[in-house]
Design a protein around this motif. Structure first.
Motif, short mmCIF file in Angstrom:
data_model
loop_
_atom_site.label_atom_id
_atom_site.label_comp_id
_atom_site.label_asym_id
_atom_site.label_seq_id
_atom_site.Cartn_x
_atom_site.Cartn_y
_atom_site.Cartn_z
N ILE A 118 60.33 -47.99 4.88
CA ILE A 118 60.92 -49.44 4.79
C ILE A 118 61.96 -49.77 4.13
O ILE A 118 63.03 -50.31 4.68
N PHE A 239 63.67 -54.43 12.89
CA PHE A 239 62.45 -53.74 12.09
C PHE A 239 61.41 -53.06 12.85
O PHE A 239 60.95 -52.19 12.80
N TYR A 243 60.48 -49.22 12.89
CA TYR A 243 59.19 -48.91 12.36
C TYR A 243 58.09 -48.45 13.00
O TYR A 243 57.64 -47.65 13.05
N VAL A 318 52.74 -54.18 2.95
CA VAL A 318 53.02 -52.96 3.18
C VAL A 318 51.90 -52.23 3.79
O VAL A 318 51.90 -51.56 5.01
#
Ligand code: DAH
Length: 347
Positions: A118, A239, A243, A318
């Motif tokens: 991240i 993102f 990811y 997370v």
């Protein structure tokens, strides 16, 4: 010769540990270190070895000799103090030499791996990782984020308070329940524009299949001139694609947070059906976390003029994004922190 030495060492140590009295320890000393002892004999053969072998084997013999001497000293001391020998040799042999194939290299915990991934993704677009206290003042975790004292919205954060003197201005001390507590701390540094990524441990009074009392969040905060919702949307998309994969999309839905206006919940398309709707996700979308445009009151608490500057923020778990990533199916989040090696070794 190396193998022979190891055998001698193991043999000596187990005899020493089993010795019942000082007479026996003395006999063992003579057997290994006496004039005709096994180690002494070996030392005598050293000069006959080739120049290449001599230094290595020489130091090995000396090492074994020292180990035997040290173990004898300890055993003699223990016997003199009447201590019994508690080592269960049949179960655990601390002297067993390890071979190369026994040397097992560990690896980073999968949450650490996710944090690094991240961080790298956001570094790419200019965010800097920062860290703020996990033991925090109520003021940073709530009041400065536009939660008036005793406001019922605070209850959602199921906070652990710490028994410590209450500060006149900053209130009680707590374990921070979210990384948003870093927002006003970052603003108070007095440097603009801000592009912060705060990743930290957060704590809440909760434990079930999808919650652990300690978990991690990553918080983005961008403040500058003319920052708009489209900037937030662009960052989210970037993102999600980096990811989760190019084929995933994001969307924002209206929501409420005290510290953002407007506020959103961010969803991403389900990894199985890619948005069509399936048994797993029902509607085609999975909830990622909160986001919004920084509330003017929060900017003011951070000494930033809301007439001149604006910003966006987001805060996600997370462990949550990790579980949502394709290929990782965990049906109980608590396994991440139960030190189950069979589970952890897979990642
Ligand atoms: N701090 C919120 C929570 O823990 C998540 C969040 C929502 C963070 C909106 C933000 C935001 O920065 O803009 O539930």
């Amino acid at each position: 010769m190396e193998e022979k030495l190891i055998t001698i060492k193991n043999n000596a140590i187990s005899l020493i540990l089993e010795a019942k009295n000082l007479k026996e320890t003395e006999e063992i000393r003579i057997q290994f270190l006496g004039r005709n002892g096994e180690i002494t004999q070996l030392l005598k053969t050293l000069p006959k070895l080739s120049k290449n072998e001599r230094p290595k084997l020489g130091s090995l013999v000396n090492e074994v000799k020292n180990i035997i001497e040290d173990t004898l000293t300890i055993r003699v001391r223990d016997l003199k103090n009447n201590k019994s020998n508690n080592v269960n040799l049949s179960k655990f042999d601390i002297t067993e030499p390890i071979t190369e194939s026994d040397r097992k290299l560990g690896h980073l915990h999968l949450v650490t791996q996710a944090i690094r991934e991240i961080t790298a993704i956001f570094n790419e677009i200019g965010f800097t990782r920062v860290r703020y206290p996990e033991i925090e003042w109520d003021w940073y975790a709530f009041t400065s984020l536009n939660f008036p004292t005793n406001h019922p919205a605070r209850d959602d954060w199921e906070t652990f308070f710490i028994e410590a003197p209450v500060d006149e201005k900053k209130g009680p001390v707590l374990l921070t329940p979210h990384t948003s507590s870093g927002q006003v701390r970052e603003m108070k540094k007095g440097k603009l524009p801000i592009k912060m990524l705060n990743i930290a441990k957060t704590y809440r009074r909760q434990s079930d299949v999808s919650h652990t009392p300690m978990f991690h969040q990553f918080e983005g905060l961008v403040v500058g001139e003319n920052i708009a919702i489209s900037d937030l949307k662009g960052t989210l998309n970037y993102f999600v694609k980096s990811y989760f994969g190019e084929n995933r999309k994001s969307r924002i839905r209206p929501y409420h947070f005290q510290f953002t206006e407007p506020s959103f919940e961010v969803d991403i398309t389900c990894g199985v059906c890619l948005g069509k709707g399936c048994r797993l996700c029902k509607e085609g979308w999975l909830e990622l976390g909160g986001a919004g445009m920084v509330h003017p009151a929060v900017l003011k608490f951070g000494n930033i003029d809301p007439e001149k500057y604006s910003g966006f923020a987001f805060g996600w778990g997370v462990e949550r994004v990790l579980m949502m990533k394709e290929g990782i199916k965990i049906d109980d989040l608590r396994i991440l922190y139960s030190n189950d090696m069979d589970f952890l070794k897979q990642f």
